[in-house]
Design a protein around this motif. Structure first.
Motif, PDB file in Angstrom:
ATOM      1  N   LEU A   1      -8.522  11.557 -85.434  1.00 16.53           N
ATOM      2  CA  LEU A   1     -10.269  12.379 -84.938  1.00 16.53           C
ATOM      3  C   LEU A   1     -10.441  10.902 -84.670  1.00 16.53           C
ATOM      4  O   LEU A   1     -11.688  11.418 -83.825  1.00 16.53           O
ATOM      5  CB  LEU A   1     -10.722  12.785 -85.918  1.00 16.53           C
ATOM      6  N   SER A   2     -10.935   9.764 -85.012  1.00 20.59           N
ATOM      7  CA  SER A   2     -11.964   8.559 -84.489  1.00 20.59           C
ATOM      8  C   SER A   2     -11.786   7.955 -83.542  1.00 20.59           C
ATOM      9  O   SER A   2     -13.164   7.626 -82.814  1.00 20.59           O
ATOM     10  CB  SER A   2     -11.851   7.828 -85.576  1.00 20.59           C
TER      11      SER A   2
ATOM     12  N   PRO B   1     -15.446   8.447 -79.164  1.00 20.13           N
ATOM     13  CA  PRO B   1     -14.870   8.297 -77.119  1.00 20.13           C
ATOM     14  C   PRO B   1     -15.317   8.597 -76.574  1.00 20.13           C
ATOM     15  O   PRO B   1     -16.040   9.149 -75.654  1.00 20.13           O
ATOM     16  CB  PRO B   1     -14.292   7.081 -76.936  1.00 20.13           C
ATOM     17  N   THR B   2     -13.850   9.496 -77.055  1.00 19.78           N
ATOM     18  CA  THR B   2     -13.523  10.941 -75.197  1.00 19.78           C
ATOM     19  C   THR B   2     -15.011  12.431 -75.240  1.00 19.78           C
ATOM     20  O   THR B   2     -15.529  12.453 -74.198  1.00 19.78           O
ATOM     21  CB  THR B   2     -12.436  11.738 -75.822  1.00 19.78           C
ATOM     22  N   LEU B   3     -15.608  12.239 -76.280  1.00 19.55           N
ATOM     23  CA  LEU B   3     -16.569  13.400 -76.856  1.00 19.55           C
ATOM     24  C   LEU B   3     -17.819  12.483 -76.115  1.00 19.55           C
ATOM     25  O   LEU B   3     -18.478  13.346 -75.971  1.00 19.55           O
ATOM     26  CB  LEU B   3     -16.424  13.752 -77.654  1.00 19.55           C
ATOM     27  N   ASP B   4     -17.365  11.648 -76.741  1.00 14.20           N
ATOM     28  CA  ASP B   4     -19.102  10.950 -76.403  1.00 14.20           C
ATOM     29  C   ASP B   4     -19.344  10.816 -74.985  1.00 14.20           C
ATOM     30  O   ASP B   4     -20.645  11.252 -73.568  1.00 14.20           O
ATOM     31  CB  ASP B   4     -19.378   9.519 -77.020  1.00 14.20           C
TER      32      ASP B   4
ATOM     33  N   ALA C   1     -17.817  21.106 -69.008  1.00 14.51           N
ATOM     34  CA  ALA C   1     -18.475  21.654 -70.662  1.00 14.51           C
ATOM     35  C   ALA C   1     -17.458  22.033 -70.877  1.00 14.51           C
ATOM     36  O   ALA C   1     -17.209  22.727 -72.375  1.00 14.51           O
ATOM     37  CB  ALA C   1     -18.907  22.306 -70.131  1.00 14.51           C
ATOM     38  N   MET C   2     -16.222  23.118 -70.218  1.00 14.10           N
ATOM     39  CA  MET C   2     -15.533  24.064 -70.893  1.00 14.10           C
ATOM     40  C   MET C   2     -14.539  23.143 -71.330  1.00 14.10           C
ATOM     41  O   MET C   2     -13.474  23.515 -73.016  1.00 14.10           O
ATOM     42  CB  MET C   2     -14.441  24.856 -70.136  1.00 14.10           C
ATOM     43  N   THR C   3     -14.157  21.905 -71.052  1.00 12.84           N
ATOM     44  CA  THR C   3     -13.271  20.933 -71.186  1.00 12.84           C
ATOM     45  C   THR C   3     -13.766  20.437 -72.988  1.00 12.84           C
ATOM     46  O   THR C   3     -12.916  20.212 -74.138  1.00 12.84           O
ATOM     47  CB  THR C   3     -12.567  19.930 -70.719  1.00 12.84           C
ATOM     48  N   ARG C   4     -15.253  19.890 -72.774  1.00 17.21           N
ATOM     49  CA  ARG C   4     -16.097  19.900 -73.654  1.00 17.21           C
ATOM     50  C   ARG C   4     -15.939  20.290 -75.036  1.00 17.21           C
ATOM     51  O   ARG C   4     -15.124  20.366 -76.146  1.00 17.21           O
ATOM     52  CB  ARG C   4     -17.195  19.134 -73.825  1.00 17.21           C
ATOM     53  N   LYS C   5     -16.149  22.081 -74.647  1.00 18.28           N
ATOM     54  CA  LYS C   5     -16.128  23.151 -75.761  1.00 18.28           C
ATOM     55  C   LYS C   5     -14.708  23.160 -76.108  1.00 18.28           C
ATOM     56  O   LYS C   5     -14.212  23.106 -77.698  1.00 18.28           O
ATOM     57  CB  LYS C   5     -16.314  24.625 -74.761  1.00 18.28           C
ATOM     58  N   LEU C   6     -13.486  22.552 -75.511  1.00 24.64           N
ATOM     59  CA  LEU C   6     -11.806  23.123 -76.081  1.00 24.64           C
ATOM     60  C   LEU C   6     -11.599  22.024 -77.243  1.00 24.64           C
ATOM     61  O   LEU C   6     -10.836  22.185 -78.273  1.00 24.64           O
ATOM     62  CB  LEU C   6     -10.737  23.398 -75.454  1.00 24.64           C
ATOM     63  N   LEU C   7     -11.905  20.886 -76.541  1.00 25.46           N
ATOM     64  CA  LEU C   7     -11.811  20.194 -77.500  1.00 25.46           C
ATOM     65  C   LEU C   7     -12.768  19.637 -78.935  1.00 25.46           C
ATOM     66  O   LEU C   7     -12.243  19.509 -80.125  1.00 25.46           O
ATOM     67  CB  LEU C   7     -11.992  18.135 -76.777  1.00 25.46           C
TER      68      LEU C   7
END
Length: 193
Positions: A92-93, A97-100, A123-129
């Motif tokens: 998860l750590s 950076p991917t989420l950032d 936005a959809m990719t960020r939401k799923l992740l």
């Protein structure tokens, strides 16, 4: 360990008492000479006392061993639960950076109308992740307007926003994250003056 030694010592005393009782019954002392006949009730009473003491020490040893085993099982279970709870911490750590980067893409891409369709996919990719990592116990930290807390926020500077009270988060520069009770990364924020 002491209990084992006491039990062994009591066992030796019981054997000595049994041996002495036999030699007294045969009319001999331990040297093989004739001994005066001892009173049998005394020897029997002494032997029963030794047997009772030996039984008590064996029972105490059994109870201690059972308690030690129970404590060992509880400690092992606690350590296993702790390990399972934070097993995903490294993975998860590495995903933070991917989420950032997805947050930055949304932030800067929203300034251009040409990127509107692509931003929907981001936005959809960020939401799923984010949903996937939240299922594993990751909690995002840092929202504008929340009270500044040094336990979960890292102040990068001050900013003056009249729409917020003093001492609250004026702007989030980088989100922070917690895994369960453990802080993985504090939120980098600007504090309102």
């Amino acid at each position: 360990m002491r209990s084992y030694m006491r039990a062994a010592q009591a066992g030796e005393e019981l054997q000595d008492a049994n041996s002495e009782a036999r030699t007294n019954q045969e009319g001999l002392n331990p040297d093989g000479e004739e001994a005066p006949v001892a009173a049998e009730p005394e020897a029997a009473a002494e032997q029963s006392q030794l047997e009772a003491r030996l039984k008590a020490e064996v029972e105490e040893l059994r109870l201690r061993s059972a308690a030690e085993m129970d404590n060992f099982k509880k400690r092992l279970n606690r350590e296993h639960q702790e390990q399972m709870r934070y097993a995903a911490e490294k993975v998860l750590s590495d995903l933070l950076p991917t989420l950032d980067n997805l947050d930055l893409a949304l932030q800067y891409g929203s300034r251009h109308d040409a990127c509107k369709d692509m931003l929907q996919g981001v936005a959809m990719t960020r939401k799923l992740l984010l949903e996937a990592v939240i299922k594993h116990g990751l909690t995002p930290l840092g929202e504008e307007g929340e009270e500044f807390s040094p336990e979960v926020h890292e102040a990068m500077g001050f900013e003056a926003r009249p729409d917020f009270a003093s001492g609250v988060v004026a702007r989030v520069l980088q989100r922070g994250y917690k895994l369960g009770d453990r802080l993985l990364r504090p939120a980098k924020v600007m504090v309102n003056q």
